[in-house]
Design an enzyme around this catalytic site. Structure first.
Site, short mmCIF file in Angstrom:
data_model
loop_
_atom_site.label_atom_id
_atom_site.label_comp_id
_atom_site.label_asym_id
_atom_site.label_seq_id
_atom_site.Cartn_x
_atom_site.Cartn_y
_atom_site.Cartn_z
N ASP A 5 0.85 -1.18 0.00
CA ASP A 5 0.00 0.00 0.00
C ASP A 5 0.89 1.24 0.00
O ASP A 5 2.10 1.14 0.18
CB ASP A 5 -1.00 0.00 1.17
CG ASP A 5 -0.33 -0.05 2.53
OD1 ASP A 5 0.90 -0.25 2.58
OD2 ASP A 5 -1.03 0.09 3.54
N TYR A 10 2.98 4.68 0.82
CA TYR A 10 3.66 5.19 2.02
C TYR A 10 2.66 6.04 2.80
O TYR A 10 1.87 6.78 2.22
CB TYR A 10 4.86 6.04 1.62
CG TYR A 10 5.96 5.25 0.94
CD1 TYR A 10 6.63 4.23 1.62
CD2 TYR A 10 6.35 5.55 -0.36
CE1 TYR A 10 7.65 3.51 1.00
CE2 TYR A 10 7.37 4.83 -0.99
CZ TYR A 10 8.02 3.82 -0.30
OH TYR A 10 9.02 3.11 -0.91
N PHE A 70 6.81 1.91 -4.37
CA PHE A 70 8.23 2.07 -4.04
C PHE A 70 8.78 3.46 -4.35
O PHE A 70 9.91 3.77 -3.99
CB PHE A 70 9.09 1.01 -4.76
CG PHE A 70 8.78 -0.39 -4.34
CD1 PHE A 70 9.28 -0.90 -3.15
CD2 PHE A 70 7.97 -1.19 -5.12
CE1 PHE A 70 8.98 -2.21 -2.75
CE2 PHE A 70 7.66 -2.50 -4.74
CZ PHE A 70 8.17 -3.01 -3.56
N HIS A 90 11.43 -9.57 -0.59
CA HIS A 90 11.14 -8.13 -0.62
C HIS A 90 12.43 -7.33 -0.40
O HIS A 90 13.31 -7.76 0.35
CB HIS A 90 10.13 -7.79 0.48
CG HIS A 90 9.49 -6.46 0.31
ND1 HIS A 90 10.07 -5.29 0.77
CD2 HIS A 90 8.30 -6.09 -0.25
CE1 HIS A 90 9.29 -4.28 0.50
NE2 HIS A 90 8.20 -4.72 -0.13
#
Length: 366
Positions: free
Chosen positions: A137, A139, A150, A288
């Site tokens: 989701d 930031y 990202f 990740h």
């Protein structure tokens, strides 16, 4: 004689009272004489009043739902995304999601702002998608989220996960052009080359990670991935008559970092019918890039060379490679397409203001 004279008058008054009583009774109990207007004399009881009030509220609620849905969907501009997502945008789940977000924005701070919710789709039309990167989701701190997974706007501190992404690019010998650590975290240059930076959930409450989870975004972004997977299934579609013909490849590369992203994309892929084209899509999976997992699992992100391997898979499918740098001009052909796309988006935004491949998908572990 006098007595007999007054007797009829007394009976007349009695009959009058009788008629008045009868009229009152008739008014209290209206007759159905087949006249359409007779319904207007119906008695409003507490129960019928409650039903009427409830019906009115439901009508207003439906109107509000439609308004919230229209306001949210108005920020999605590319025609090809709108066409392929029409069912998702008209679904009860999306209406419920739209109403929820509208109510949240009244009393809470929600990121990103409305105009940036669909940035990933607006910056990368469906016809141009070559690579899909799935995040979680947005930031949830001020000024960070701008609709791209990202990525953060210029001037915002580079998040730890993105810093590890840059480190992996620097250490990948087959991405020679990426030769210095960027000073910002804006990945918009990737989107202009066909990299869809998609989050699983597209909004979040300030300071509360995953606060808009399971509200309907997951189904919508599933539909986005499904649209990408199915895009090339029908030859001669409208998508193929646009700038997608220039430098046109087939299939896409999924870069899936972490278990949630892998499960999401592969769940959508597994539901698609088999395709005769072997290896239509490539799925590259690893851990990740966050500091908590970048060097862990049997397929760690660090050292995976996932970016150069993505380019290798793109070449196999007839696409041009991604220039993974975040600064500098794009090549002339791409730059021309980007400028054309930006002009189209500006025009569209002004108009708005004014008025699986199954086994056919090749899985490449990092």
């Amino acid at each position: 004689m006098i007595t007999s004279f007054f007797a009829p008058k007394k009976n007349s008054e009695s009959r009058k009272r009788s008629r008045e009583s009868s009229s009152a009774a008739d008014a209290a109990e209206p007759k159905n004489d087949g006249n359409k207007k007779s319904a207007s004399t119906a008695v409003i009881t507490p129960s019928s009043s409650s039903i009427a009030s409830s019906s009115s509220k439901n009508f207003k609620s439906a109107a509000n739902d439609d308004s919230s849905t229209a306001q949210l969907a108005a920020h999605l501009h590319p025609s090809d995304w709108n066409a392929h997502l029409s069912r998702a945008l008209a679904s009860p789940k999306f209406r419920s999601l739209s109403k929820f977000i509208a109510s949240e924005r009244i009393s809470k701070t929600i990121y990103p702002p409305p105009a940036l919710v669909f940035s990933a789709l607006n910056l990368t039309p469906l016809s141009t998608v070559k690579v899909v990167i799935v995040g979680q989701d947005p930031y949830h701190q001020p000024n960070q989220g701008h609709g791209l997974s990202f990525s953060v706007p210029p001037g915002i501190k580079i998040p730890p996960s993105l810093r590890n992404i840059y480190k992996e690019l620097l250490n990948d010998a087959n991405v020679a052009e990426f030769d210095s650590m960027p000073q910002h975290g804006n990945l918009i240059r990737w989107t202009k080359q066909g990299v869809l930076l998609l989050n699983n959930v597209l909004t979040v409450r300030r300071g509360e990670a995953a606060s808009h989870k399971k509200r309907g975004w997951e189904e919508f972004t599933d539909a986005v991935i499904e649209a990408v997977v199915k895009r090339d299934d029908s030859d001669g579609s409208e998508d193929d008559t646009s700038n997608n013909k220039k430098n046109k490849g087939s299939g896409v590369v999924f870069l899936l970092w972490g278990k949630p992203a892998s499960l999401k994309a592969q769940t959508v892929l597994s539901k698609q019918p088999r395709n005769n084209k072997k290896g239509k899509h490539a799925v590259i999976m690893c851990s990740h890039p966050s500091p908590l997992g970048a060097t862990k699992t049997n397929a760690p992100f660090m050292g995976s060379r996932c970016f150069s391997r993505a380019n290798e898979e793109l070449r196999k499918r007839g696409w041009s490679e991604i220039d993974w740098r975040v600064d500098g001009p794009l090549n002339e052909e791409e730059d021309e397409d980007v400028q054309k796309k930006e002009r189209t988006e500006e025009k569209t935004e002004k108009e708005v203001d004014d008025t699986e491949g199954g086994d056919d998908d090749e899985v490449v572990d990092c």
